[in-house]
Design a protein around this motif. Sequence first.
Motif, PDB file in Angstrom:
ATOM      1  N   ASN A 178      41.878  35.142  37.277  1.00 20.46           N
ATOM      2  CA  ASN A 178      40.714  34.409  38.064  1.00 20.46           C
ATOM      3  C   ASN A 178      41.221  33.610  38.596  1.00 20.46           C
ATOM      4  O   ASN A 178      42.348  33.523  38.559  1.00 20.46           O
ATOM      5  CB  ASN A 178      39.116  34.505  37.781  1.00 20.46           C
ATOM      6  CG  ASN A 178      39.181  33.209  37.221  1.00 20.46           C
ATOM      7  OD1 ASN A 178      39.875  31.932  37.378  1.00 20.46           O
ATOM      8  ND2 ASN A 178      38.840  32.695  36.235  1.00 20.46           N
ATOM      9  N   GLY A 179      41.174  33.893  40.405  1.00 19.15           N
ATOM     10  CA  GLY A 179      41.744  33.269  40.937  1.00 19.15           C
ATOM     11  C   GLY A 179      41.392  31.204  40.832  1.00 19.15           C
ATOM     12  O   GLY A 179      42.519  31.052  41.022  1.00 19.15           O
TER      13      GLY A 179
ATOM     14  N   ASP B 158      46.286  28.673  49.033  1.00 14.92           N
ATOM     15  CA  ASP B 158      45.118  30.020  48.107  1.00 14.92           C
ATOM     16  C   ASP B 158      45.329  30.916  48.945  1.00 14.92           C
ATOM     17  O   ASP B 158      44.851  30.429  50.131  1.00 14.92           O
ATOM     18  CB  ASP B 158      43.653  28.574  48.318  1.00 14.92           C
ATOM     19  CG  ASP B 158      42.577  29.514  48.171  1.00 14.92           C
ATOM     20  OD1 ASP B 158      42.525  30.800  47.949  1.00 14.92           O
ATOM     21  OD2 ASP B 158      41.826  28.326  47.377  1.00 14.92           O
TER      22      ASP B 158
ATOM     23  N   ALA C  95      43.460  33.656  48.488  1.00 20.94           N
ATOM     24  CA  ALA C  95      42.215  33.643  47.704  1.00 20.94           C
ATOM     25  C   ALA C  95      41.506  35.075  48.663  1.00 20.94           C
ATOM     26  O   ALA C  95      41.344  36.118  48.490  1.00 20.94           O
ATOM     27  CB  ALA C  95      41.173  33.457  47.478  1.00 20.94           C
TER      28      ALA C  95
ATOM     29  N   SER D 214      43.138  36.491  45.323  1.00 20.00           N
ATOM     30  CA  SER D 214      41.674  35.694  43.639  1.00 20.00           C
ATOM     31  C   SER D 214      41.220  37.205  44.321  1.00 20.00           C
ATOM     32  O   SER D 214      41.080  38.081  45.173  1.00 20.00           O
ATOM     33  CB  SER D 214      40.110  35.057  44.393  1.00 20.00           C
ATOM     34  OG  SER D 214      39.698  35.900  43.916  1.00 20.00           O
TER      35      SER D 214
ATOM     36  N   HIS E  18      38.631  38.773  43.099  1.00 25.04           N
ATOM     37  CA  HIS E  18      36.794  39.018  41.937  1.00 25.04           C
ATOM     38  C   HIS E  18      36.127  39.842  43.271  1.00 25.04           C
ATOM     39  O   HIS E  18      36.702  40.414  43.981  1.00 25.04           O
ATOM     40  CB  HIS E  18      36.335  37.490  42.960  1.00 25.04           C
ATOM     41  CG  HIS E  18      34.733  36.990  42.838  1.00 25.04           C
ATOM     42  ND1 HIS E  18      34.445  37.873  43.604  1.00 25.04           N
ATOM     43  CD2 HIS E  18      33.951  36.978  41.493  1.00 25.04           C
ATOM     44  CE1 HIS E  18      32.461  37.188  42.820  1.00 25.04           C
ATOM     45  NE2 HIS E  18      33.272  37.065  41.437  1.00 25.04           N
TER      46      HIS E  18
ATOM     47  N   LYS F  55      35.823  39.812  47.106  1.00 24.85           N
ATOM     48  CA  LYS F  55      37.038  39.487  47.433  1.00 24.85           C
ATOM     49  C   LYS F  55      37.921  41.787  48.519  1.00 24.85           C
ATOM     50  O   LYS F  55      36.895  42.803  47.827  1.00 24.85           O
ATOM     51  CB  LYS F  55      38.080  39.026  47.461  1.00 24.85           C
ATOM     52  CG  LYS F  55      37.682  37.414  46.773  1.00 24.85           C
ATOM     53  CD  LYS F  55      37.419  36.816  47.490  1.00 24.85           C
ATOM     54  CE  LYS F  55      37.670  35.331  46.836  1.00 24.85           C
ATOM     55  NZ  LYS F  55      37.273  34.303  46.549  1.00 24.85           N
TER      56      LYS F  55
ATOM     57  N   ASN G  13      39.643  44.259  44.699  1.00 24.19           N
ATOM     58  CA  ASN G  13      38.946  43.596  43.314  1.00 24.19           C
ATOM     59  C   ASN G  13      38.911  44.361  42.249  1.00 24.19           C
ATOM     60  O   ASN G  13      39.641  45.417  41.917  1.00 24.19           O
ATOM     61  CB  ASN G  13      37.183  43.171  43.660  1.00 24.19           C
ATOM     62  CG  ASN G  13      36.834  45.275  42.946  1.00 24.19           C
ATOM     63  OD1 ASN G  13      36.844  44.786  42.194  1.00 24.19           O
ATOM     64  ND2 ASN G  13      36.239  45.464  44.390  1.00 24.19           N
TER      65      ASN G  13
ATOM     66  N   GLU H 224      36.955  41.056  38.865  1.00 25.05           N
ATOM     67  CA  GLU H 224      37.775  39.252  38.324  1.00 25.05           C
ATOM     68  C   GLU H 224      38.364  39.923  37.979  1.00 25.05           C
ATOM     69  O   GLU H 224      39.629  40.848  37.326  1.00 25.05           O
ATOM     70  CB  GLU H 224      36.887  38.629  36.903  1.00 25.05           C
ATOM     71  CG  GLU H 224      35.444  38.116  37.012  1.00 25.05           C
ATOM     72  CD  GLU H 224      35.015  36.990  37.600  1.00 25.05           C
ATOM     73  OE1 GLU H 224      36.097  36.474  38.608  1.00 25.05           O
ATOM     74  OE2 GLU H 224      34.370  36.266  37.140  1.00 25.05           O
TER      75      GLU H 224
ATOM     76  N   GLY I 207      42.818  37.698  39.519  1.00 26.96           N
ATOM     77  CA  GLY I 207      43.099  36.794  39.935  1.00 26.96           C
ATOM     78  C   GLY I 207      44.958  36.877  39.827  1.00 26.96           C
ATOM     79  O   GLY I 207      45.212  37.716  39.627  1.00 26.96           O
TER      80      GLY I 207
END
Length: 370
Positions: free
Chosen positions: A61-62, A157, A159, A181, A183, A186, A189, A192, A194
């Motif tokens: 994950n992120g 970051d 994300a 990320s 997730h 987002k 995806n 989950e 990152g």
Amino acid sequence: MNSNKPIYITQPMLPPLEEFIPYLQQIWDRKILTNCGPFHEQLEQALCDYLGVKHISLFTNGTIALVTALQTLRIVGEVITTPYSFVATTHSLLWNGIKPVFVDVDPNTLNLNPDRIEAAITPQTTAIMPVHCYGHPCDVDAIQKIADNYNLKVIYDAAHAFGVQDANGSILRHGDLSVLSFHATKVFNTFEGGAIVCPDAKTKVRIDQLKNFGHVGEVTVVAPGINGKMSEFNAALGLLQLKYIGQALASRKKIDAAYRKRLQGVKGIRCLNDAGEKIANYAYFPVMVDAGYPICRDELYQRLKDNGIHPRRYFYPLISDFPMYRGLPSAHKENLPVATAAALQILCLPIYPDMDMSVVDEIASFIAAQ
Ligand SMILES: *Cc1c(COP(=O)(O)O)cnc(C)c1O
């Protein structure tokens, strides 16, 4: 509203289920479930190609990717960052025993304001952690200049910034590391997931070691690593999702344009970050509800919710207002006037690839009619 189903800020992108079955079959046949298997390797390569970056290391994950990015560069002491983000940004600092130092944001982009960074640098400062908020690029040149002058690392970051480009290519090329990320909420995806993007092979080796307990071979451990590996299941999802990313971004772009057109001229509503001809990802549709609008942001938020529309107030409250941060000297509201004002005016409207244009119309008309 006409639609009787609630409309949330986002709906995850999901390709047809039957297209995922062959990937599962391969996992079942190979019986390789994780530990950097073939799908993991394929997705790393496919993402490097798609994003136009040199090296990428996939993560579970992120947030774990952010924690590991800081470990990778051995960041300690104080890190300058933004209060206007998701809590994972600064939680990654606390998990590394680093003190976050909040600096205010730019009123137009809501990204870390480079003009405010220098004043926050102390002998303990080792890095800057900016966020490409809503996928809108930070002022990367100004940030790099400060980092060079003071010998600081820069970890973005990113994300929100999957697929975003500037004039010279991927926005993820900037800084020492960028963290993505994947997730469910987002733009791209893997349920989950990152990743860390890095510019050189040597750093990639260190990241790969750190996400696998620090293991090198069977009997050697070179660092106190963590378990941050992405599984074959998630990597397979990523490979399939990547086939649809172009379609998803094109659809988001249309929705963004429709909102802008319909909300143009609505007094007191300001749409942020018009990407124009730039390569953007339309991850969010943030608007500012200011004093010129007949009702306050929270009243509009409530009225939309009462009508089955669920926007989000990203980012309210500010990170600096949460209990584990608000005691920091840099968390005072007087230090963060722009972020504080923005947190009270921001509303992120629903945007996702499968969104019906009629729903965009309904939401915009509703906002215009208050
Ligand atoms: C989503 C997000 C993260 C955390 O990513 P996860 O994959 O959910 O752990 C970090 N920072 C920002 C700005 C985010 O929006």
